[in-house]
Structures are given as C-alpha cells and as structure tokens.
Design a protein around this motif. Sequence first.
Motif, short mmCIF file in Angstrom:
data_model
loop_
_atom_site.label_atom_id
_atom_site.label_comp_id
_atom_site.label_asym_id
_atom_site.label_seq_id
_atom_site.Cartn_x
_atom_site.Cartn_y
_atom_site.Cartn_z
N ASP A 75 0.86 -1.19 0.00
CA ASP A 75 0.00 0.00 0.00
C ASP A 75 0.89 1.24 0.00
OD1 ASP A 75 -1.78 2.07 0.38
OD2 ASP A 75 -2.86 1.09 2.03
N GLN A 76 1.23 1.72 -1.19
CA GLN A 76 2.15 2.84 -1.32
C GLN A 76 1.55 4.14 -0.80
OE1 GLN A 76 4.11 3.22 -5.10
NE2 GLN A 76 4.35 1.01 -5.30
N VAL A 77 0.25 4.30 -0.89
CA VAL A 77 -0.39 5.52 -0.40
C VAL A 77 -0.24 5.63 1.12
CG1 VAL A 77 -2.59 6.75 -0.16
CG2 VAL A 77 -2.00 5.63 -2.33
N ALA A 78 -0.56 4.57 1.83
CA ALA A 78 -0.42 4.57 3.29
C ALA A 78 1.04 4.68 3.69
CB ALA A 78 -1.04 3.30 3.87
N MET A 79 1.92 4.00 2.96
CA MET A 79 3.35 4.07 3.25
C MET A 79 3.84 5.51 3.14
SD MET A 79 6.52 2.15 1.31
CE MET A 79 6.01 0.50 1.80
N LYS A 80 3.47 6.17 2.07
CA LYS A 80 3.89 7.56 1.86
C LYS A 80 3.36 8.45 2.98
CE LYS A 80 3.62 11.36 -1.44
NZ LYS A 80 3.17 11.77 -2.79
N GLU A 81 2.09 8.32 3.32
CA GLU A 81 1.49 9.14 4.37
C GLU A 81 2.22 8.96 5.70
OE1 GLU A 81 -2.64 8.06 4.52
OE2 GLU A 81 -3.11 9.10 2.65
N LYS A 82 2.48 7.72 6.08
CA LYS A 82 3.11 7.45 7.37
C LYS A 82 4.57 7.92 7.41
CE LYS A 82 0.18 3.74 9.00
NZ LYS A 82 0.16 2.50 9.77
N ILE A 83 5.29 7.71 6.33
CA ILE A 83 6.69 8.12 6.30
C ILE A 83 6.81 9.64 6.31
CG2 ILE A 83 8.79 8.13 4.89
CD1 ILE A 83 7.96 5.25 4.04
N LEU A 84 6.02 10.32 5.50
CA LEU A 84 6.09 11.77 5.46
C LEU A 84 5.65 12.39 6.78
CD1 LEU A 84 4.91 12.58 1.82
CD2 LEU A 84 7.25 12.37 2.72
N ALA A 85 4.68 11.78 7.44
CA ALA A 85 4.25 12.26 8.77
C ALA A 85 5.37 12.09 9.79
CB ALA A 85 2.99 11.51 9.22
N ALA A 86 6.08 10.98 9.72
CA ALA A 86 7.19 10.74 10.66
C ALA A 86 8.31 11.75 10.41
CB ALA A 86 7.71 9.31 10.49
N ILE A 87 8.63 12.00 9.15
CA ILE A 87 9.68 12.97 8.82
C ILE A 87 9.29 14.36 9.30
CG2 ILE A 87 10.84 14.17 6.89
CD1 ILE A 87 10.76 11.40 5.42
N LYS A 88 8.04 14.72 9.08
CA LYS A 88 7.56 16.03 9.52
C LYS A 88 7.67 16.16 11.04
CE LYS A 88 3.67 19.18 9.10
NZ LYS A 88 2.35 19.41 8.52
N GLN A 89 7.31 15.13 11.73
CA GLN A 89 7.37 15.13 13.19
C GLN A 89 8.82 15.26 13.68
OE1 GLN A 89 5.28 11.93 15.07
NE2 GLN A 89 6.04 12.42 17.10
N LEU A 90 9.74 14.58 13.03
CA LEU A 90 11.15 14.68 13.39
C LEU A 90 11.73 16.06 13.12
CD1 LEU A 90 12.56 11.24 12.19
CD2 LEU A 90 12.33 12.03 14.55
N GLU A 91 11.25 16.70 12.07
CA GLU A 91 11.77 18.00 11.70
C GLU A 91 11.22 19.13 12.57
OE1 GLU A 91 10.88 18.18 7.53
OE2 GLU A 91 12.77 17.20 7.00
N SER A 92 10.13 18.87 13.27
CA SER A 92 9.53 19.95 14.08
C SER A 92 10.06 19.99 15.48
CB SER A 92 8.03 19.81 14.12
OG SER A 92 7.63 18.57 14.65
#
Length: 92
Positions: A75-92
């Motif tokens: 499920d590439q859509v869910a994978m993308k959402e979860k990874i980008l959310a994790a990156i955003k959280q790490l960057e904040s």
Amino acid sequence: MKITVVCGNGLGSSLMMEIMIKKILDAEKIEYEIDHVDLSSVQGTHSDIFIGTRDITTQFSVKSGMVVSLNNVVDQVAMKEKILAAIKQLES
C-alpha cells in the motif's frame, strides 16, 4: 535522515519496502540514507526512522528514533502518508 527498514530475515520484504521508500523520498526530493536489516540486528542499529510491518515492529523497541508500522507493504499511499508524517514530526 537515516532510515532503516526491518523484516524477519532482512531480505525479501525489507528490500521491497526499501525500493518503494526510495521512490517516495526521491519524488519528494528528501535527502536520506536507507538500509535494511533483519529483526535480530535492529537493536544495534542507529537510525532516525525504523520502518517495518506491524507484526515486526511489535517485536522490537528502539532507544532513539521513531518506529513506523505498516499494515500492508504494497500500500504505497499509506506508506507515503506514514513516512512523510514521521519525517515532519522529526523536523519539528
């Protein structure tokens, strides 16, 4: 950004996920370093984000870094959402 993909043996599903994650991050123009390991090696691995399927991620804990648990490796859509959310959280 260091990303480690984890699976039971460090071969099949983690390599497949690694390839899909590279495509996602390249399309988003995110700089990264990525590797895949087996479940028994994850404890000695240092990473910003650890990614695996739900059944694998429940079998380990990390001292530092974020764990992203996927329900479905194709499920590439869910994978993308979860990874980008994790990156955003790490960057904040």
